[in-house]
Design an enzyme around this catalytic site. Structure first.
Site, short mmCIF file in Angstrom:
data_model
loop_
_atom_site.label_atom_id
_atom_site.label_comp_id
_atom_site.label_asym_id
_atom_site.label_seq_id
_atom_site.Cartn_x
_atom_site.Cartn_y
_atom_site.Cartn_z
N HIS A 1 -9.09 -4.43 -10.61
CA HIS A 1 -8.94 -5.40 -11.69
C HIS A 1 -10.11 -5.26 -12.66
O HIS A 1 -11.26 -5.19 -12.23
CB HIS A 1 -8.86 -6.81 -11.09
N HIS B 1 0.76 -1.24 0.00
CA HIS B 1 0.00 0.00 0.00
C HIS B 1 0.80 1.30 0.00
O HIS B 1 0.20 2.36 -0.06
CB HIS B 1 -0.95 0.01 1.20
N HIS C 1 -2.71 -3.25 8.22
CA HIS C 1 -3.80 -3.63 7.31
C HIS C 1 -4.51 -2.38 6.82
O HIS C 1 -4.80 -1.48 7.60
CB HIS C 1 -4.79 -4.56 8.02
N GLU D 1 -7.96 -8.21 -6.82
CA GLU D 1 -9.13 -7.47 -7.31
C GLU D 1 -9.03 -5.97 -7.07
O GLU D 1 -9.32 -5.18 -7.96
CB GLU D 1 -10.41 -8.02 -6.68
#
Length: 145
Positions: A106, A37, A137, A65
């Protein structure tokens, strides 16, 4: 004097107790968070950026995705776990300020490479989970208005 492999293993195991495991370079979840990230200085921020970054960061086997890249300093992102964030939900923190981000989505089709992505540029609050003061996260489901 030559030490046997067993003696070397014992010395190594004893040394693990002396070195604190909370150092950033030893925090696997933080390193994984950065890999997935973090991109301080993006170039382009279009579909080519997404396709290049997703491949470079090894997020294409299978094609991931959705993935968001945060464009700021590590210290500013980490500060969400402290003074630049507040509790959000059960285990998350939301930033007090907006961050420049690029979300790669995606396009569909095969989950196998080559992966094709759309890019969405935004400036928004972000939600992360922290562990011992380190981001571990990113909540992809949160998109601020």
């Amino acid at each position: 004097m030559v030490m046997s492999p067993g003696s070397l293993l014992l010395v190594f195991l004893l040394s693990l107790d002396v070195i604190p495991p909370t150092l950033a370079q030893d925090n696997y979840r933080y390193i994984k968070f950065l890999t997935q990230h973090y991109d301080a200085k993006p170039t382009g921020r279009d579909y080519r950026y997404c396709e290049s970054m997703m491949k470079k960061r090894k997020l294409t086997s299978p094609c991931k995705e959705v993935n968001t890249f945060i464009h700021d300093t590590k210290n500013n992102i980490k500060a969400i776990c402290g003074e630049n964030g507040r509790p959000y939900g059960v285990n998350f923190r939301i930033s007090n300020s907006r961050f420049q981000v690029t979300t790669c989505t995606h396009k569909g089709g095969s989950p196998r490479p080559p992966c094709q992505y759309n890019a969405f540029k935004d400036f928004r609050y972000i939600v992360i989970a922290c562990e011992d003061g380190w981001p571990v996260h990113f909540d992809e489901s949160f998109i601020s208005p």
